[in-house]
Scaffold this active site. Structure first.
Site, short mmCIF file in Angstrom:
data_model
loop_
_atom_site.label_atom_id
_atom_site.label_comp_id
_atom_site.label_asym_id
_atom_site.label_seq_id
_atom_site.Cartn_x
_atom_site.Cartn_y
_atom_site.Cartn_z
N ASP A 1 -7.60 -3.86 -5.91
CA ASP A 1 -6.59 -2.49 -4.77
C ASP A 1 -5.32 -2.19 -5.43
O ASP A 1 -4.96 -0.40 -5.46
CB ASP A 1 -6.75 -2.48 -3.37
CG ASP A 1 -7.58 -3.12 -2.57
OD1 ASP A 1 -8.17 -4.29 -3.46
OD2 ASP A 1 -8.59 -2.89 -1.27
N ASP B 1 0.95 -1.65 -0.27
CA ASP B 1 0.13 -0.07 0.03
C ASP B 1 1.59 1.58 0.11
O ASP B 1 -0.16 2.60 0.60
CB ASP B 1 -0.96 0.04 1.11
CG ASP B 1 -2.28 -0.58 0.90
OD1 ASP B 1 -2.76 -0.83 -0.14
OD2 ASP B 1 -3.11 -1.89 2.00
N1 GLY Z 1 -7.57 -1.21 0.09
C1 GLY Z 1 -8.30 -1.92 0.87
C2 GLY Z 1 -9.55 -1.19 0.85
O1 GLY Z 1 -9.88 -0.52 0.34
O2 GLY Z 1 -10.71 -0.96 1.77
#
Ligand code: GLY
Length: 406
Positions: A184, A123
């Site tokens: 994501d 992330d």
């Molecule tokens: N990337 C984690 C979410 O969208 O909750």
């Protein structure tokens, strides 16, 4: 983060002007508050709310993420959402020119520094892009550039050339995964595309494109909806399984996952001009905009397939991400489609700007939006404010403001 160029937004504004007459989908919004007034009102509301949020946040360590009952929830620098609060402070500075926001943004951006060397997660694009990325865009501070490059270098340690993707999560103790990749992760590629240009180092770009290509091959169903997670065999690259973690069911369409995919392929088209990325973004947009279970206010339920609909929670974050993505996508298509995407984004932004979603002054612990859903299957963050809902809402408003002024 380092998002849509002014040129793309200007193109979007022009194509919108040509196609206005065709914007039937947005006609219901036209009689309402002029959009320029709405944008101004939202930034005023955001400034007032964030004064509250900033003072609450400063009374605790960490970054404000959400609210739990009566308490403001803060997280550390290695939480995936750590960059969004500083990112929103940068956006407020950009929107208002008020130095208060810049001072606060500088402080909170510096606090995200430990993420630069965190090899345990994918992330970093969210965390560093929202904080340092916006900081660099607005200040050109070379230390911010260095931080972003350090983060990009850390992120590519998770790339596996056999799979052609970056591993999203480390293996959880009780999981059977070998190499999980979630949709994501498309969002983290923006950091790599930026780093390739900034350092003149094609490797970052090659990895980002390989990841986007692999995701395009394996994450999507024929209707352009996406699986949340695809697990790969790291030694052969074969797909081992497809499932959800944060959605309603393995075969369901988790609303935020659709939004990440839409934003991710729009951004990757901006960065590469590969037509298959534009085509995918458009297909996802169609899926989202035309979904029979999309409510009239265009704010999706947290998952399009929750069997409890219409008694299921909404996800304002998915709407905010989608509206921002559609405004960028409008810059890459012909006039009638640009008009459609922009009209839909405006419809979402009008809903988010109404009392149904926009917090009343002084409430919501200072967060701007209500009714977002973080992780319903885990029973966490259901119908709450979330820092990334606010972040993408502010980003969408800035994009729309830039298009207005063309
Ligand atoms: N990337 C984690 C979410 O969208 O909750």
């Amino acid at each position: 983060m380092l998002h849509a160029s002014r040129r793309a937004l200007s193109r979007a504004a022009k194509t919108f002007a040509c196609g206005l007459a065709l914007a039937a989908a947005g006609s219901q919004a036209l009689a309402a508050e002029p959009i320029g007034d709405l944008i101004k009102r939202d930034f005023q509301a955001a400034a007032a709310q964030y004064r509250t949020l900033l003072s609450e946040a400063q009374a605790k360590p960490g970054f404000p993420r959400t609210v739990d009952g009566a308490a403001l929830v803060t997280v550390g620098p290695k939480d995936w959402t750590s960059g969004f609060f500083p990112g929103s402070l940068w956006y407020l500075f950009e929107a208002t020119g008020d130095q208060t926001w810049k001072t606060a943004a500088i402080g909170y951006t510096a606090d995200t520094a430990p993420a630069k060397f965190d090899k345990s997660q994918h992330d970093l694009g969210f965390m560093l892009g929202a904080s340092y990325g916006n900081g660099y865009r607005l200040t050109r501070d070379p230390a911010y550039r260095d931080a972003l490059l350090a983060g990009a270098t850390t992120l590519i340690t998770r790339y596996n050339p056999k799979v052609g993707a970056i591993q999203s999560w480390d293996l959880w103790k009780d999981s059977t995964w070998k190499f999980p990749v979630i949709v994501d992760n498309m969002m983290n590629l923006e950091l790599l595309m930026w780093a390739a240009r900034a350092a003149n180092e094609p490797r970052y770009r090659e990895i980002a494109i390989a990841h986007a290509d692999t995701t395009l091959r394996n994450h999507f169903r024929p209707d352009a909806s996406s699986y949340h997670l695809v697990d790969y065999d790291p030694s052969s690259g074969a797909v081992r399984g497809k499932q959800t973690v944060q959605g309603f069911a393995n075969e369901s369409s988790w609303a935020r996952g659709q939004a990440w995919g839409l934003y991710g392929y729009t951004m990757m088209y901006r960065e590469t001009k590969k037509p298959e990325y534009l085509a995918q973004a458009r297909r996802i947009a169609d899926f989202f905009m035309n979904h029979p279970r999309l409510p009239a206010d265009a704010i999706p339920y947290w998952d399009f397939d929750d069997t409890a609909i219409p008694n299921a929670p909404r996800d304002a974050s998915a709407a905010a991400i989608t509206s921002s993505a559609l405004l960028e996508l409008a810059g890459f298509v012909d006039a009638p489609h640009a008009a459609r995407y922009r009209a839909f984004a405006e419809r979402q932004l009008r809903s988010l700007s109404s009392g149904d979603y926009l917090a009343a002054p002084g409430t919501n612990h200072g967060f701007l939006l209500k009714h977002a859903t973080g992780h319903k299957p885990a029973g966490k963050e259901i119908d709450v404010p979330l820092n990334y809902a606010d972040y993408y809402f502010l980003e969408a408003l800035l994009r729309l403001r830039a298009m207005q002024s063309q």
